[in-house]
Scaffold this motif. Structure first.
Motif, PDB file in Angstrom:
ATOM      1  N   ASP A  13      -4.669  10.085  30.877  1.00 58.36           N
ATOM      2  CA  ASP A  13      -3.630   9.289  30.222  1.00 58.36           C
ATOM      3  C   ASP A  13      -2.350   9.296  31.053  1.00 58.36           C
ATOM      4  O   ASP A  13      -1.730   8.253  31.274  1.00 58.36           O
ATOM      5  N   ARG A  45      -8.350   3.806  26.648  1.00 57.83           N
ATOM      6  CA  ARG A  45      -7.163   4.670  26.737  1.00 57.83           C
ATOM      7  C   ARG A  45      -5.885   3.869  26.476  1.00 57.83           C
ATOM      8  O   ARG A  45      -4.973   4.338  25.804  1.00 57.83           O
ATOM      9  N   LYS A  47      -5.597   1.116  24.688  1.00 61.66           N
ATOM     10  CA  LYS A  47      -5.578   0.783  23.249  1.00 61.66           C
ATOM     11  C   LYS A  47      -5.111   1.994  22.446  1.00 61.66           C
ATOM     12  O   LYS A  47      -4.300   1.862  21.518  1.00 61.66           O
ATOM     13  N   LYS A  48      -5.610   3.181  22.801  1.00 61.89           N
ATOM     14  CA  LYS A  48      -5.214   4.412  22.103  1.00 61.89           C
ATOM     15  C   LYS A  48      -3.703   4.626  22.228  1.00 61.89           C
ATOM     16  O   LYS A  48      -3.018   4.902  21.239  1.00 61.89           O
ATOM     17  N   ASP A  51      -1.854   2.091  20.120  1.00 67.68           N
ATOM     18  CA  ASP A  51      -1.957   2.431  18.697  1.00 67.68           C
ATOM     19  C   ASP A  51      -1.067   3.607  18.318  1.00 67.68           C
ATOM     20  O   ASP A  51      -0.540   3.663  17.203  1.00 67.68           O
TER      21      ASP A  51
END
Length: 155
Positions: A13, A45, A47-48, A51
């Motif tokens: 990340d 990753r 999208k995470k 979010d």
């Protein structure tokens, strides 16, 4: 790395964010190649992180002088009392020349970054937009002569 008690980012990340901080237009497949993972992994990753609110969209960076906005300044705003804060913020939000606004400790109640076409434009913004707001006691203006550093935080 722990951002707060509920958000944990691993090395992948952080590597993705580091690449995007340098160039937000880097294609997912290029990020995947550099990180030695699949494009799908990068998509998941991203999208995470969206979010979770870590990534909050994208911005276009404009060269303001090329668009005719030659004056960058910082305006410290003194309010007459703390109860004026909410109403003042609501009014300041409507002034398009204000591109950043910070509620601060120290000498000023509010510190803002203002972009104007020229000194006459700045004077108009100060006299007819900012200083007329109910609760604004006075302002202090600092004109930026140059900006030798302009970067995002490095992770």
């Amino acid at each position: 790395m722990t951002i707060n008690a509920t958000i944990h980012l691993d090395e992948l990340d952080l590597q993705i964010l580091d690449i995007l901080i340098k160039d937000a237009r880097t294609p997912y497949l290029e990020i995947a190649r550099v990180c030695h993972v699949s494009g799908g992994t990068i998509h998941v990753r991203m999208k995470k992180m969206e979010d979770l609110g870590i990534i909050r969209g994208t911005k276009i960076l404009l060269d303001m002088p090329k668009l005719g906005y030659d004056v960058c300044c910082f305006v410290g705003i003194y309010l007459d009392k703390a109860s004026s804060f909410s109403a003042a913020i609501e009014e300041l939000t409507n002034i398009k020349e204000i591109v950043e606004l910070h509620y601060t400790t120290g000498e000023y109640t509010i510190f803002s970054k203002v972009i104007c076409k020229n000194i006459a434009h700045l004077q108009d913004v100060l006299l007819n937009s900012i200083n007329v707001i109910k609760g604004v006691q006075r302002t202090d203006t600092l004109i930026s002569l140059s900006q030798p550093i302009d970067r995002n935080v490095q992770l």
